[in-house]
Design a protein around this motif. Structure first.
Motif, mmCIF file in Angstrom:
data_model
loop_
_atom_site.group_PDB
_atom_site.id
_atom_site.type_symbol
_atom_site.label_atom_id
_atom_site.label_comp_id
_atom_site.label_asym_id
_atom_site.label_seq_id
_atom_site.Cartn_x
_atom_site.Cartn_y
_atom_site.Cartn_z
ATOM 1 N N PHE A 181 12.691 -12.263 -5.500
ATOM 2 C CA PHE A 181 11.137 -12.346 -5.513
ATOM 3 C C PHE A 181 10.184 -12.475 -4.416
ATOM 4 N N VAL A 182 10.873 -13.115 -3.557
ATOM 5 C CA VAL A 182 10.098 -13.108 -2.141
ATOM 6 C C VAL A 182 10.130 -11.733 -1.552
ATOM 7 N N ASN A 183 11.230 -11.086 -1.470
ATOM 8 C CA ASN A 183 11.157 -9.691 -0.996
ATOM 9 C C ASN A 183 10.190 -8.793 -1.891
ATOM 10 N N GLY A 184 10.126 -8.515 -3.132
ATOM 11 C CA GLY A 184 9.291 -7.846 -3.730
ATOM 12 C C GLY A 184 7.695 -8.389 -3.509
ATOM 13 N N PHE A 185 7.767 -9.784 -3.553
ATOM 14 C CA PHE A 185 6.495 -10.353 -3.079
ATOM 15 C C PHE A 185 5.778 -9.896 -1.858
ATOM 16 N N MET A 186 6.689 -9.761 -0.727
ATOM 17 C CA MET A 186 6.035 -9.259 0.687
ATOM 18 C C MET A 186 5.641 -7.760 0.708
ATOM 19 N N VAL A 187 6.743 -6.935 -0.320
ATOM 20 C CA VAL A 187 6.129 -5.512 -0.330
ATOM 21 C C VAL A 187 4.860 -5.214 -1.200
ATOM 22 N N GLY A 188 4.993 -6.109 -2.259
ATOM 23 C CA GLY A 188 3.606 -5.941 -3.065
ATOM 24 C C GLY A 188 2.481 -6.326 -2.124
ATOM 25 N N SER A 189 2.448 -7.494 -1.402
ATOM 26 C CA SER A 189 1.450 -8.090 -0.554
ATOM 27 C C SER A 189 1.081 -7.006 0.647
ATOM 28 N N TRP A 190 2.094 -6.157 0.960
ATOM 29 C CA TRP A 190 1.666 -5.251 2.124
ATOM 30 C C TRP A 190 0.754 -4.152 1.456
ATOM 31 N N ALA A 191 0.600 -3.854 0.093
ATOM 32 C CA ALA A 191 -0.274 -2.621 -0.375
ATOM 33 C C ALA A 191 -1.569 -3.113 -0.267
ATOM 34 N N PRO A 192 -2.152 -4.203 -0.400
ATOM 35 C CA PRO A 192 -3.641 -4.322 -0.225
ATOM 36 C C PRO A 192 -3.820 -4.468 1.467
ATOM 37 N N GLN A 193 -3.008 -4.541 2.342
ATOM 38 C CA GLN A 193 -3.268 -4.558 3.653
ATOM 39 C C GLN A 193 -3.365 -3.103 4.179
ATOM 40 N N ILE A 194 -2.995 -2.139 3.424
ATOM 41 C CA ILE A 194 -3.085 -0.871 3.859
ATOM 42 C C ILE A 194 -4.431 -0.214 4.039
ATOM 43 N N PRO A 195 -5.349 -0.429 3.055
ATOM 44 C CA PRO A 195 -6.526 0.119 3.246
ATOM 45 C C PRO A 195 -7.530 -0.734 4.334
ATOM 46 N N LEU A 196 -7.056 -2.202 4.482
ATOM 47 C CA LEU A 196 -7.616 -2.985 5.530
ATOM 48 C C LEU A 196 -7.330 -2.330 6.910
ATOM 49 N N LEU A 197 -6.021 -1.919 6.998
ATOM 50 C CA LEU A 197 -5.480 -1.243 8.340
ATOM 51 C C LEU A 197 -6.487 -0.145 8.670
ATOM 52 N N VAL A 198 -7.165 0.641 7.780
ATOM 53 C CA VAL A 198 -7.662 1.805 8.069
ATOM 54 C C VAL A 198 -9.029 1.271 8.653
ATOM 55 N N ALA A 199 -9.598 0.461 7.905
ATOM 56 C CA ALA A 199 -10.842 0.036 8.501
ATOM 57 C C ALA A 199 -11.009 -0.663 10.041
ATOM 58 N N ARG A 200 -9.685 -1.539 10.012
ATOM 59 C CA ARG A 200 -9.322 -2.197 11.379
ATOM 60 C C ARG A 200 -9.405 -1.387 12.536
ATOM 61 N N PHE A 201 -8.702 -0.247 12.250
ATOM 62 C CA PHE A 201 -8.403 0.771 13.313
ATOM 63 C C PHE A 201 -8.913 2.133 13.384
ATOM 64 N N SER A 202 -9.916 2.387 12.309
ATOM 65 C CA SER A 202 -10.523 3.659 12.111
ATOM 66 C C SER A 202 -9.264 4.794 12.066
ATOM 67 N N LEU A 203 -8.299 4.591 11.026
ATOM 68 C CA LEU A 203 -7.212 5.476 11.175
ATOM 69 C C LEU A 203 -7.685 6.687 10.209
ATOM 70 N N SER A 204 -7.307 7.864 10.607
ATOM 71 C CA SER A 204 -7.187 9.006 9.545
ATOM 72 C C SER A 204 -6.142 8.936 8.706
ATOM 73 N N GLU A 205 -6.047 9.789 7.733
ATOM 74 C CA GLU A 205 -4.861 9.750 6.741
ATOM 75 C C GLU A 205 -3.544 10.364 7.374
ATOM 76 N N SER A 206 -3.749 11.198 8.222
ATOM 77 C CA SER A 206 -2.275 11.577 8.914
ATOM 78 C C SER A 206 -1.788 10.519 9.668
ATOM 79 N N VAL A 207 -2.596 9.665 10.558
ATOM 80 C CA VAL A 207 -2.106 8.725 11.375
ATOM 81 C C VAL A 207 -1.605 7.644 10.299
ATOM 82 N N LEU A 208 -2.430 7.255 9.371
ATOM 83 C CA LEU A 208 -1.842 6.073 8.308
ATOM 84 C C LEU A 208 -0.495 6.638 7.806
ATOM 85 N N GLY A 209 -0.514 7.931 7.632
ATOM 86 C CA GLY A 209 0.862 8.318 6.858
ATOM 87 C C GLY A 209 1.834 8.167 7.843
ATOM 88 N N LEU A 210 1.808 8.292 9.308
ATOM 89 C CA LEU A 210 2.774 7.972 10.078
ATOM 90 C C LEU A 210 3.283 6.444 10.272
#
Length: 398
Positions: A18-47
């Motif tokens: 449960f905790v492992n799945g919870f951590m993976v699921g919790s990572w998903a909402p952080q992804i668009p926030l990373l884009v805003a924090r670091f002004s990432l392009s799609e290619s850099v985000l993919g990397l």
């Protein structure tokens, strides 16, 4: 080991899933926030997302070696505790260089916890004399659902850092409560002097790993591309298109909680064969579907079949004759997850030329082939075929 301790071990490893799945699921909402924090392009985000996968795949064979020396319980205790705080480290990263290292570590801890908790689940199956792998993966799916659903709300309301703190505050106590009750597996094929004995020589475990890969790629394809398929090729609205993966994951989670009872009744080989056929029919239906509604129902049918494929493959890998569960599990998980790194981009490249319908039809053929390889899963029935004197009696409960 007394039965009540084995029963506690069963729920302890479920909590880790449960905790492992919870951590993976919790990572998903952080992804668009990373884009805003670091002004990432799609290619850099993919990397950056690729770094998470690289960390996971790198850690799996390393943890296999560590488990061969120290056992799955010790490795799971360390990986579980560190994993519970790993998202917070990602959120605290002040610069790209630090973020890159944090993402590799995050992926490595997710992967290390993954392989060790699967190996420990095999040990629990042996101790109880019945299947628990499918429902354990059901707890992983439940954790992912909670992490993604709760995380989206918290991240939007509180921001990325408070969300990461909340995730850690939830995950860390769960892991800490579970780890003392994990069971110690019996060593099956110790190497001389406790040294690393090299990679397994038997081809069976590598074939099981390839089957795991063949099971995981169609599952990932639905996650990454089903909504786009309904949206672009069938003209579905965004809300309707999103129902494709919702239906798939919902039926998959339900069947994972029912799957252990099905496997105990039918055996791993027959369950794998029937599951592959059902998954193939569902994927074929999605590929030839005339409407978004029919495609969604077909994806739901496919989820029923896909649900038990990976758990049975992992159970078979952990019960290979002549090698330890740690070695078998590390090989199967590494092969399975390695393929997932390249699959999404390859599917996207092919879809630009062919569209998604032929891809889902092709995956139906792959899933049909899995049903033909079901005899490779015979080692997963080892827990049920041992003489009664060699295993503890099964006890009631999930």
């Amino acid at each position: 080991m007394p039965q009540h301790e084995a029963f506690k071990g069963r729920w302890a490893v479920a909590a880790c899933f449960f905790v492992n799945g919870f951590m993976v699921g919790s990572w998903a909402p952080q992804i668009p926030l990373l884009v805003a924090r670091f002004s990432l392009s799609e290619s850099v985000l993919g990397l950056l997302i690729l770094l998470v996968g690289v960390g996971a795949v790198t850690a799996m064979p390393v943890c296999g070696y560590l488990m061969s020396r120290y056992g799955s319980r010790t490795v799971l205790r360390v990986a579980g505790l560190l994993c519970a705080g790993s998202l917070l480290v990602v959120a605290l990263a002040p610069a790209m260089a630090v973020l890159s290292v944090a993402l590799i570590a995050f992926g490595g801890l997710i992967g290390g916890m993954d392989v060790s908790m699967n190996a420990n689940a095999v040990a629990v199956e042996r101790r109880l004399g019945r299947a628990i792998m499918s429902s354990s993966h059901g707890f992983w799916s439940l954790g992912g659902f909670v992490g993604a659903g709760l995380g989206g709300v918290l991240a939007e309301e509180w921001g990325y850092l408070a969300h990461a703190v909340a995730v850690t505050a939830i995950a860390l106590p769960l892991v800490a409560a579970a780890l003392p009750h994990l069971i110690v597996e019996e060593k099956r094929a110790p190497s001389a002097g406790g040294r690393f004995a090299g990679f397994p020589k038997s081809p069976g475990v590598y074939l099981v790993g390839l089957v795991a890969l063949m099971c995981m790629i169609p599952e990932g394809a639905v996650l990454d591309w089903a909504a786009l398929y309904l949206r672009q090729e069938m003209g579905a609205s965004l809300a309707v298109a999103s129902l494709a993966f919702t239906a798939f994951s919902g039926t998959m989670a339900l069947m994972r909680f029912l799957g252990d009872r099905v496997r105990d009744r039918l055996g791993a080989v027959k369950t794998m064969r029937l599951s592959g056929i059902i998954a193939a029919l569902g994927m074929l239906g999605a590929g030839i579907s005339p409407s978004p509604l029919v495609a969604t129902l077909a994806f739901a049918l496919s989820g029923l079949g896909v649900a038990n494929l990976v758990p049975i493959a992992f159970s078979a890998a952990g019960n290979q004759p002549g090698i330890s569960s740690a070695a078998g599990m590390s090989v199967a998980t590494t092969i399975g997850y390695s393929g997932l790194l390249a699959a999404p981009s390859l599917i996207g490249f092919v879809a630009e030329t062919t569209g998604f319908a032929p891809i889902f039809i092709a995956f139906a053929m792959v899933l049909g082939l899995i049903s033909l390889t079901s005899n490779l899963m015979r080692p997963a029935d080892a827990i049920l075929s041992q003489p009664a004197a060699d295993r503890k009696p099964a006890i009631s409960g999930p």
